[in-house]
Enzyme design. Structure first.
Site, mmCIF file in Angstrom:
data_model
loop_
_atom_site.group_PDB
_atom_site.id
_atom_site.type_symbol
_atom_site.label_atom_id
_atom_site.label_comp_id
_atom_site.label_asym_id
_atom_site.label_seq_id
_atom_site.Cartn_x
_atom_site.Cartn_y
_atom_site.Cartn_z
ATOM 1 N N TRP A 121 4.189 -6.322 13.756
ATOM 2 C CA TRP A 121 5.338 -5.736 13.056
ATOM 3 C C TRP A 121 6.540 -5.464 13.953
ATOM 4 O O TRP A 121 7.560 -4.979 13.487
ATOM 5 C CB TRP A 121 4.918 -4.442 12.345
ATOM 6 C CG TRP A 121 4.021 -3.554 13.170
ATOM 7 C CD1 TRP A 121 2.676 -3.426 13.034
ATOM 8 C CD2 TRP A 121 4.389 -2.694 14.265
ATOM 9 N NE1 TRP A 121 2.173 -2.542 13.967
ATOM 10 C CE2 TRP A 121 3.203 -2.077 14.736
ATOM 11 C CE3 TRP A 121 5.587 -2.378 14.902
ATOM 12 C CZ2 TRP A 121 3.193 -1.175 15.799
ATOM 13 C CZ3 TRP A 121 5.574 -1.483 15.961
ATOM 14 C CH2 TRP A 121 4.391 -0.898 16.393
ATOM 15 N N TYR A 167 -1.274 -12.079 11.476
ATOM 16 C CA TYR A 167 -0.928 -12.347 12.877
ATOM 17 C C TYR A 167 -1.298 -11.212 13.839
ATOM 18 O O TYR A 167 -1.063 -11.306 15.026
ATOM 19 C CB TYR A 167 0.578 -12.594 12.998
ATOM 20 C CG TYR A 167 0.990 -14.031 12.848
ATOM 21 C CD1 TYR A 167 1.166 -14.835 13.981
ATOM 22 C CD2 TYR A 167 1.210 -14.588 11.603
ATOM 23 C CE1 TYR A 167 1.556 -16.159 13.854
ATOM 24 C CE2 TYR A 167 1.598 -15.904 11.455
ATOM 25 C CZ TYR A 167 1.772 -16.691 12.587
ATOM 26 O OH TYR A 167 2.158 -18.002 12.475
ATOM 27 N N HIS A 168 -1.804 -10.101 13.314
ATOM 28 C CA HIS A 168 -2.064 -8.937 14.170
ATOM 29 C C HIS A 168 -3.165 -9.236 15.189
ATOM 30 O O HIS A 168 -4.071 -10.027 14.938
ATOM 31 C CB HIS A 168 -2.470 -7.748 13.298
ATOM 32 C CG HIS A 168 -2.251 -6.421 13.949
ATOM 33 N ND1 HIS A 168 -3.092 -5.925 14.913
ATOM 34 C CD2 HIS A 168 -1.271 -5.508 13.788
ATOM 35 C CE1 HIS A 168 -2.650 -4.740 15.307
ATOM 36 N NE2 HIS A 168 -1.531 -4.464 14.642
ATOM 37 N N GLU A 224 -1.181 -8.944 7.333
ATOM 38 C CA GLU A 224 -1.315 -8.752 8.787
ATOM 39 C C GLU A 224 -2.088 -9.873 9.477
ATOM 40 O O GLU A 224 -2.784 -9.650 10.468
ATOM 41 C CB GLU A 224 -1.954 -7.381 9.040
ATOM 42 C CG GLU A 224 -1.042 -6.261 8.575
ATOM 43 C CD GLU A 224 -1.707 -4.900 8.585
ATOM 44 O OE1 GLU A 224 -2.814 -4.774 8.020
ATOM 45 O OE2 GLU A 224 -1.135 -3.968 9.154
ATOM 46 N N ARG A 281 0.874 -1.173 0.000
ATOM 47 C CA ARG A 281 0.000 0.000 0.000
ATOM 48 C C ARG A 281 0.907 1.218 0.000
ATOM 49 O O ARG A 281 2.130 1.072 -0.012
ATOM 50 C CB ARG A 281 -0.945 -0.015 1.198
ATOM 51 C CG ARG A 281 -0.243 -0.099 2.528
ATOM 52 C CD ARG A 281 -1.218 -0.107 3.702
ATOM 53 N NE ARG A 281 -0.490 -0.422 4.926
ATOM 54 C CZ ARG A 281 -1.038 -0.541 6.122
ATOM 55 N NH1 ARG A 281 -2.331 -0.372 6.273
ATOM 56 N NH2 ARG A 281 -0.306 -0.826 7.174
ATOM 57 N N GLU A 283 -6.503 4.413 16.040
ATOM 58 C CA GLU A 283 -6.164 2.985 16.057
ATOM 59 C C GLU A 283 -5.358 2.711 17.322
ATOM 60 O O GLU A 283 -4.544 3.545 17.730
ATOM 61 C CB GLU A 283 -5.276 2.604 14.866
ATOM 62 C CG GLU A 283 -5.916 2.790 13.519
ATOM 63 C CD GLU A 283 -4.980 2.397 12.375
ATOM 64 O OE1 GLU A 283 -3.939 1.751 12.628
ATOM 65 O OE2 GLU A 283 -5.294 2.747 11.229
ATOM 66 N N ASN A 323 -4.564 7.418 5.013
ATOM 67 C CA ASN A 323 -4.190 6.632 6.194
ATOM 68 C C ASN A 323 -2.698 6.794 6.452
ATOM 69 O O ASN A 323 -1.885 6.465 5.582
ATOM 70 C CB ASN A 323 -4.503 5.144 5.952
ATOM 71 C CG ASN A 323 -4.361 4.303 7.203
ATOM 72 O OD1 ASN A 323 -5.249 4.309 8.061
ATOM 73 N ND2 ASN A 323 -3.250 3.608 7.340
ATOM 74 N N GLU A 324 -2.360 7.328 7.611
ATOM 75 C CA GLU A 324 -0.957 7.440 8.033
ATOM 76 C C GLU A 324 -0.039 7.961 6.919
ATOM 77 O O GLU A 324 0.774 7.209 6.368
ATOM 78 C CB GLU A 324 -0.457 6.096 8.566
ATOM 79 C CG GLU A 324 -1.164 5.672 9.840
ATOM 80 C CD GLU A 324 -0.508 4.476 10.532
ATOM 81 O OE1 GLU A 324 0.272 3.764 9.892
ATOM 82 O OE2 GLU A 324 -0.786 4.276 11.730
HETATM 83 C C1 GAL Z 1 -1.256 0.972 11.206
HETATM 84 C C2 GAL Z 1 -2.125 1.032 9.953
HETATM 85 C C3 GAL Z 1 -3.190 -0.047 9.974
HETATM 86 C C4 GAL Z 1 -2.577 -1.364 10.355
HETATM 87 C C5 GAL Z 1 -1.881 -1.227 11.694
HETATM 88 C C6 GAL Z 1 -1.275 -2.503 12.214
HETATM 89 O O1 GAL Z 1 -0.060 1.645 11.020
HETATM 90 O O2 GAL Z 1 -2.752 2.284 9.849
HETATM 91 O O3 GAL Z 1 -3.790 -0.119 8.703
HETATM 92 O O4 GAL Z 1 -1.686 -1.749 9.371
HETATM 93 O O5 GAL Z 1 -0.849 -0.295 11.552
HETATM 94 O O6 GAL Z 1 -0.586 -2.285 13.431
#
Ligand code: GAL
Length: 698
Positions: free
Chosen positions: A343, A385-386, A383, A147, A335, A185-186
């Site tokens: 990560w 495993y998040h 993601e 992305r 978030e 986003n970010e």
């Molecule tokens: C943020 C992002 C989210 C997701 C999240 C995972 O930086 O905006 O889309 O990837 O991290 O920790």
């Protein structure tokens, strides 16, 4: 039993007046046809989650929304990566599914924050318009498959981004369930392509006017850097000319501002004014000037991720305060991690109770919403495993009851917290140019400007119990104490503001590396703190990067300065020496390390040392005592955080116990226990325990 429940119509009580106004003003006749007539305004404190309905069959949505509703989740953030679902092929707009998702959520008492999907352009777009892809610094083009592959400066991309934002706003700008917007986003990735380079050169031209001016202000005679044509100016991130580096960062920030404005205007023109517009920022991330980017937004928001390890309440709380300072008002947590991320080097979980404590810390520092990323595990994608609130199987994870507890907390505390915000007697000054300037030329690789700021923040927070982090150009008169830990780049506007603050009776503390640079990241022609030398009646004669700490002694006891030491001198009889260096490199031996001068009722102090925690605590004690700063609440045991929020009617204190053993706090007066009910004189909190106490104004 179904959890479905319409957002209740506002009652006829006084409090409903706003709600009625909300409806009358905001839902035009055309939009009301298929939508409910009565939608109550959202509660003052909101629990939320990032939900990706585009990844799941519609038949599953009600089950997810019921689980959300059960947990007290009151909003979903939706859509920010769903461009390929909204526009599967060019011009083929598909918003029906999104409308159904928003509506279904609304049926469950859940509002929507809509994200524009521009951080994840679809494959057809990048294939047809490859010029919209960004170029990495090494010249490689980004590709589809991750992305943020877009180029924030590309005109075609802006046209496409504006188009999708306009269409979304036209469709949802009056949807009663949609309470706000998140743009993109970010913001993070930038581009180094020839078009961006030309735009940068043009931006520099606008700023400096003539090449002679630029050459002088960047001292380009150095290393034959003199430019005879604007198109010779390179793109450099480090280790280029300091004036060039700072200009690039300013250009990057300005380009994010215009990138954002492009979508913001599209939304504003088509959406009801009650729908706020924000974006999700990233705490201390310094890719752009957040004050500049926040200016056009209705509120600031940040994504609070702990990553590996556990909550550091000072680091985390200071990031809340930083974000609050972007607009000097309450903010959102857009978030945060439900237990763990995917990560970090080690993606450990926060302990039981720690997620709730973290959310309450955010609220204590002025957040009005906390939203978990994400609701449910993606079945595939980067993601997997998040942490989530619901597993891939669609059933709650062990953390879910803790989130449900927060849902109950927020419902109880919302009315009490309504219209309250933090207000501090102490301000810490922060600017991006100063942080960048120190970071580019650390001179001691371990010198981290965030750590320097935190070394002041921590003891000040302990004493004052509330600290603002703001720019040096904001009105400062309301603060008893203003502390500038590393105000390296000192602009004329800041100098003027700081001088009048001190001359009007304010107490200013300057920390190491203050006042060294001018607005172009060039050296000031006076020694540090530059134009403030006359007010201080003293200066920095020399700075020393240290391999080993050097001894310091004086008013704050025997201590050391660890990474850096500044040799100070006084040139005015009323400038006092508060601490001196012990025997070290010969140059520093016996020389002033901290000096101060009274100016009318105010004062200015220069701190040339960075002491250990005990020394910084003594220094903070002195600063707060001499400036008359009082604790917002009163004594609390070590490990207990207290965060005040004020309205005209009451003060609300959020207490959190970060210590590993239970702690009892005796209250300065009887207060209402908001979460547990009743009036209390003391509370005992287990580890991660939270208490919300309210004191009505008499
Ligand atoms: C943020 C992002 C989210 C997701 C999240 C995972 O930086 O905006 O889309 O990837 O991290 O920790």
């Amino acid at each position: 039993m179904t959890m479905k429940k319409l957002l209740s119509p506002p009652s006829c009580a006084l409090s409903s007046l706003l709600a009625c106004l909300f409806l009358a003003v905001c839902v035009p006749a055309s939009a009301q046809k298929s939508l409910p007539k009565t939608v109550a305004p959202p509660p003052p404190i909101l629990l939320g989650t990032a939900w990706y309905p585009e990844q799941w069959p519609e038949s599953r949505w009600p089950a997810d929304l019921e689980l959300m509703q059960k947990a007290g989740i009151r909003f979903v953030r939706v859509g920010e990566f769903a461009w390929s679902k909204m526009e599967p092929s060019e011009g083929n707009y598909q918003f029906g599914w999104l409308e159904r998702a928003i509506d279904e959520a609304g049926q469950h008492g859940i509002y929507t924050v809509l994200g524009t999907p521009t951080a994840a352009p679809p494959a057809w777009l990048t294939q047809k318009y490859p010029e919209t892809l960004r170029t990495n610094e090494d010249g490689r083009k980004a590709e589809h498959g991750n992305r943020q592959q877009f180029n924030w400066d590309n005109p075609k991309y802006r046209e496409l981004a504006r188009d999708i934002a306009t269409r979304m706003a036209t469709r949802f700008g009056h949807n009663p369930y949609v309470i706000g917007w998140q743009i993109d986003n970010e913001y993070a990735e930038v581009s180094f392509d020839p078009h961006t380079r030309a735009d940068f050169q043009n931006w520099v031209k606008q700023r400096y006017g003539t090449l002679d001016n630029l050459n002088e202000r960047w001292t380009t005679a150095y290393w034959s850097q003199t430019y005879s044509n604007w198109n010779q100016i390179p793109l450099e991130t480090k280790p280029g000319n300091p004036g060039l580096l700072l200009s690039w960062k300013r250009f990057v920030s300005a380009t994010w501002v215009s990138y954002q404005k492009n979508q913001l205007d599209a939304i504003r023109q088509n959406a009801a004014p009650r729908q706020f517009i924000t974006t999700n920022m990233m705490g201390w991330f310094d890719g752009y000037d957040h004050y500049a980017v926040a200016k056009d937004l209705d509120l600031a928001a940040w994504d609070d991720y702990v990553g590996e390890g556990h909550v550091n309440p000072y680091k985390n709380g200071s990031t809340d305060d930083l974000t609050r300072g972007f607009k000097q008002k309450n903010f959102w947590i857009m978030e945060t991690q439900p237990g763990h991320v995917n990560w970090a080097p080690i993606n450990n979980d926060l302990n039981k109770g720690e997620v709730r404590a973290l959310a309450w810390e955010n609220i204590g520092h002025g957040a009005d919403a906390v939203s978990y990323w994400q609701w449910r595990s993606d079945l595939n994608g980067q993601e997997e495993y998040h942490g989530t609130l619901v597993g891939a199987d669609g059933t709650p994870v062990p953390l879910y009851p803790e989130i449900a507890q927060l849902g109950q907390d927020f419902a109880k505390a919302g009315p009490v917290l309504q219209d309250t915000s933090p207000k501090s007697q102490v301000a810490i000054l922060h600017t991006y140019p100063s942080f960048w300037a120190i970071d580019w030329q650390r001179h001691n690789k371990n010198y981290d400007p965030i750590d320097e700021l935190l070394s002041y923040y921590q003891p000040l927070k302990d004493i004052a119990q509330s600290v603002d982090i703001v720019q040096p150009t904001v009105p400062l008169d309301g603060y008893k104490l203003v502390v500038a830990p590393g105000l390296n780049v000192l602009t004329d506007a800041a100098v003027k503001n700081l001088m009048s603050y001190v001359n009007n009776g304010g107490h200013l503390i300057l920390g190491q590396r203050s006042g060294m640079k001018n607005v172009d990241n060039g050296l000031q022609t006076e020694r540090q703190p530059g134009p403030l030398v006359p007010l201080l009646g003293g200066r920095v004669d020399q700075y020393y990067a240290l391999i080993h700490p050097v001894p310091v002694d004086g008013q704050f006891g025997a201590n050391t300065s660890k990474l850096w030491a500044e040799l100070l001198s006084t040139n005015s009889p009323d400038t006092q020496v508060l601490a001196t260096y012990g025997k070290s490199n010969g140059w520093l031996d016996g020389k002033p390390a901290i000096i101060t001068r009274k100016v009318g009722k105010g004062s200015i102090t220069y701190v040339g040392v960075w002491m250990d925690d005990a020394g910084m605590a003594k220094l903070a004690k002195w600063m707060t005592a001499m400036s008359g700063v009082t604790p917002a609440f009163g004594p609390v045991p070590a490990g207990v955080e207290v965060d005040p929020r004020y309205s005209k009617d009451r003060t609300v204190y959020v207490l959190i116990n970060w210590a590993s053993t239970p702690q009892t706090v005796t209250l300065p007066a009887a207060m209402q226990n908001v979460l547990e009910g009743g009036s209390v004189q003391s509370v005992t909190l287990p580890q991660y325990g939270v208490s919300v106490l309210s004191e009505e104004k008499k």
